[in-house]
Enzyme design. Structure first.
Site, short mmCIF file in Angstrom:
data_model
loop_
_atom_site.label_atom_id
_atom_site.label_comp_id
_atom_site.label_asym_id
_atom_site.label_seq_id
_atom_site.Cartn_x
_atom_site.Cartn_y
_atom_site.Cartn_z
N GLU A 74 58.77 23.61 42.73
CA GLU A 74 59.78 22.58 42.53
C GLU A 74 59.53 21.51 43.59
O GLU A 74 60.01 21.59 44.71
CB GLU A 74 61.18 23.19 42.64
CG GLU A 74 61.43 24.22 41.54
CD GLU A 74 62.75 24.96 41.70
OE1 GLU A 74 63.56 24.56 42.57
OE2 GLU A 74 62.95 25.95 40.97
N GLU A 102 69.78 20.24 42.09
CA GLU A 102 68.67 20.32 41.14
C GLU A 102 68.42 18.89 40.65
O GLU A 102 69.25 18.30 39.96
CB GLU A 102 69.04 21.23 39.97
CG GLU A 102 69.49 22.62 40.38
CD GLU A 102 68.34 23.60 40.52
OE1 GLU A 102 67.19 23.19 40.26
OE2 GLU A 102 68.58 24.76 40.88
N HIS A 126 66.20 21.18 44.90
CA HIS A 126 65.46 22.01 43.95
C HIS A 126 65.08 21.19 42.72
O HIS A 126 65.30 19.98 42.67
CB HIS A 126 66.31 23.22 43.54
CG HIS A 126 66.43 24.27 44.59
ND1 HIS A 126 65.87 25.53 44.47
CD2 HIS A 126 67.06 24.26 45.79
CE1 HIS A 126 66.15 26.24 45.54
NE2 HIS A 126 66.88 25.49 46.35
N HIS A 145 61.44 26.56 46.55
CA HIS A 145 60.57 27.10 45.51
C HIS A 145 59.32 26.23 45.46
O HIS A 145 59.41 25.02 45.24
CB HIS A 145 61.28 27.11 44.16
CG HIS A 145 62.40 28.08 44.08
ND1 HIS A 145 63.59 27.84 43.41
CD2 HIS A 145 62.55 29.34 44.61
CE1 HIS A 145 64.39 28.89 43.52
NE2 HIS A 145 63.78 29.81 44.24
#
Length: 466
Positions: free
Chosen positions: A149, A326, A276, A146
């Protein structure tokens, strides 16, 4: 520090991430004058500033307050201003600076181009760059899927610089890792989206600004949906790994996705992480429920390797075990936060790569000691096989325990062995298969994309991008 937060907590056994806290975490790296030269050259070439780091890597099981104190002190000594964000051209120059400084253990290659024509560069670390060595596992890191990110992108650039510097400094741990592992680092899968997000900057970046590629397609939802196929095969006794892709899948995905899938098909990756941002969790397969969604109700969809994982596309289409990490609640953290983020994640990034050396590995030979390519390795009680490489080697990640393992290949009689796996490095288990006598039926499982016809029906479902 280690990644200890998980998206799904389980009680039946340790996870892959939990193994990090038990592995050895020592660094004997010695800072030498030549290492400062790399940082100076990187500053000159790309503006990428890489600060002096302490030579000690703390164990995840060390006292928390001691770790926090040392990391805080190190951040002060480092100076947060020595870290900054890298635009595309700066990132490329930083990668080539590392390759120039460590030419004998690195290689840069492009797996394709983005919608707007930017190269998707990968930096490889190995004692023999560009060559797969038998029994040496392949590992990959992917960042910035992404575009907005960005922390994973920066951490992977810093990791590349760190590996080069520590190798040159004679760090035994890093030297062993690079000599025994083929490491591939893709800092940015979505360079076009990053440029959109970067124009907004950390202060004004919206949640979705730059998330997709130049066509505003979410690349994380652009891979063929093999989960539905997997669940169908579970009910119809179909294959359990290396699932085939749908017809004309190349026309259904974006160029960045196409490049990554082709990359995965060309390299026998064993372990991977996709970095991420936007939360602090670890996601692992399966990331799609077996049952239809019901509002207000959540279900846990475990894989056969659930205890090992503790999303999906890598696990279902290739041999690769991949988790999604994440790393930060802030998708686009300010440059002042990068130093502390690097210090907080550095040890875990290195430790996770070391996990590729757990379980079992070996060669599959015929009776004349010729390697047999693409043999299937099955573990009793685990309904997920893996396929050996073209050189005859295989790798199977497993937790400590005793296992019954079978090797099979088309035209050969299967062979089964018992093996006990410990907490240390992978146990070598080699197989020698005899030719299947003529007129007898092989017990090998039928896999349509690898081993001939399958007994499983083809599901009437749309397997296009999610």
């Amino acid at each position: 520090m280690v990644w200890v937060r998980e998206s799904r907590e389980r009680e039946e056994g340790p996870s892959l991430l939990a193994l990090l806290s038990g592995s050895e975490r020592r660094s004997r790296g010695r800072r030498q004058t030549g290492r400062a030269g790399l940082r100076k050259r990187v500053r000159k070439r790309s503006g990428a500033l890489f600060a002096e780091q302490s030579g000690t890597m703390l164990s995840g099981s060390s006292l928390i307050w001691i770790g926090a104190l040392l990391l805080g002190l190190e951040a002060l000594l480092t100076g947060a201003s020595d870290f900054q964000h890298h635009g595309y051209e700066e990132m490329v120059r930083a990668l080539f600076a590392v390759q120039s400084e460590c030419p004998y253990i690195t290689r840069i290659y492009s797996i394709g181009r983005s919608v707007e024509g930017r190269h998707l560069y990968v930096l490889e670390f190995s004692d023999n760059p560009g060559i797969h060595e038998a029994l040496e596992p392949e590992f990959k890191y992917v960042g910035n899927m992404h575009g907005n990110e960005v922390l994973g992108r920066e951490l992977l650039i810093y990791l590349a610089q760190f590996l080069c510097e520590e190798y040159r400094a004679g760090n035994e741990r890093i030297t062993r890792l690079i000599h025994d592992t083929r490491i591939h680092i893709l800092p940015s899968m979505n360079p076009d989206g990053y440029e959109v997000a970067a124009r907004q900057g950390p202060e004004f970046n919206g949640y979705l600004v730059g998330r997709g590629n130049a066509k505003e397609v979410d690349l994380n939802r652009n891979f063929p949906d093999l989960n539905a196929l997997m669940y169908y095969y579970e009910k119809h006794n179909g294959q359990n790994h290396h699932l085939p892709l749908p017809d004309n899948w190349e026309l259904q995905v974006e160029p960045e996705t196409l490049a990554v899938i082709k990359w995965m098909q060309n390299y026998n990756f064993i372990l991977s992480a996709n970095l991420h941002g936007g939360a602090v969790v670890a996601n692992y397969p399966f990331d799609k429920s077996r049952e239809p969604r019901i509002r207000g109700k959540t279900t846990y969809s475990a894989t056969p390797d659930d205890k090992m994982f503790r999303k999906d596309f890598n696990y279902l289409h290739t041999n690769c075990f991949e988790i999604t990490l994440e790393l930060s609640c802030d998708k686009f953290p300010p440059a002042t936060a990068l130093a502390s983020e690097w210090l907080a994640n550095r040890e875990a990034l290195v430790s996770y790569m070391e996990q590729v050396h757990h379980g079992i590995k070996g060669m599959v030979y015929d009776e004349n000691n010729n390697p047999i390519s693409n043999a299937v390795i099955s573990v009793a009680g685990v309904n997920h096989d893996i396929t050996g490489g073209t050189d005859g080697d295989y790798f199977r990640l497993l937790l400590p325990g005793t296992y019954t393992v079978t090797a099979s290949a088309l035209g050969y009689q299967p062979f089964t062995s018992m093996v006990t796996v410990g907490p240390a490095e992978a146990v070598q288990l080699h197989f020698y298969l005899k030719v299947q006598p003529k007129g007898t039926n092989s017990n090998m499982k039928g896999y349509p994309n690898k081993k001939g016809p399958s007994t499983a029906k083809i599901p009437p479902t749309n397997l296009g991008p999610r």
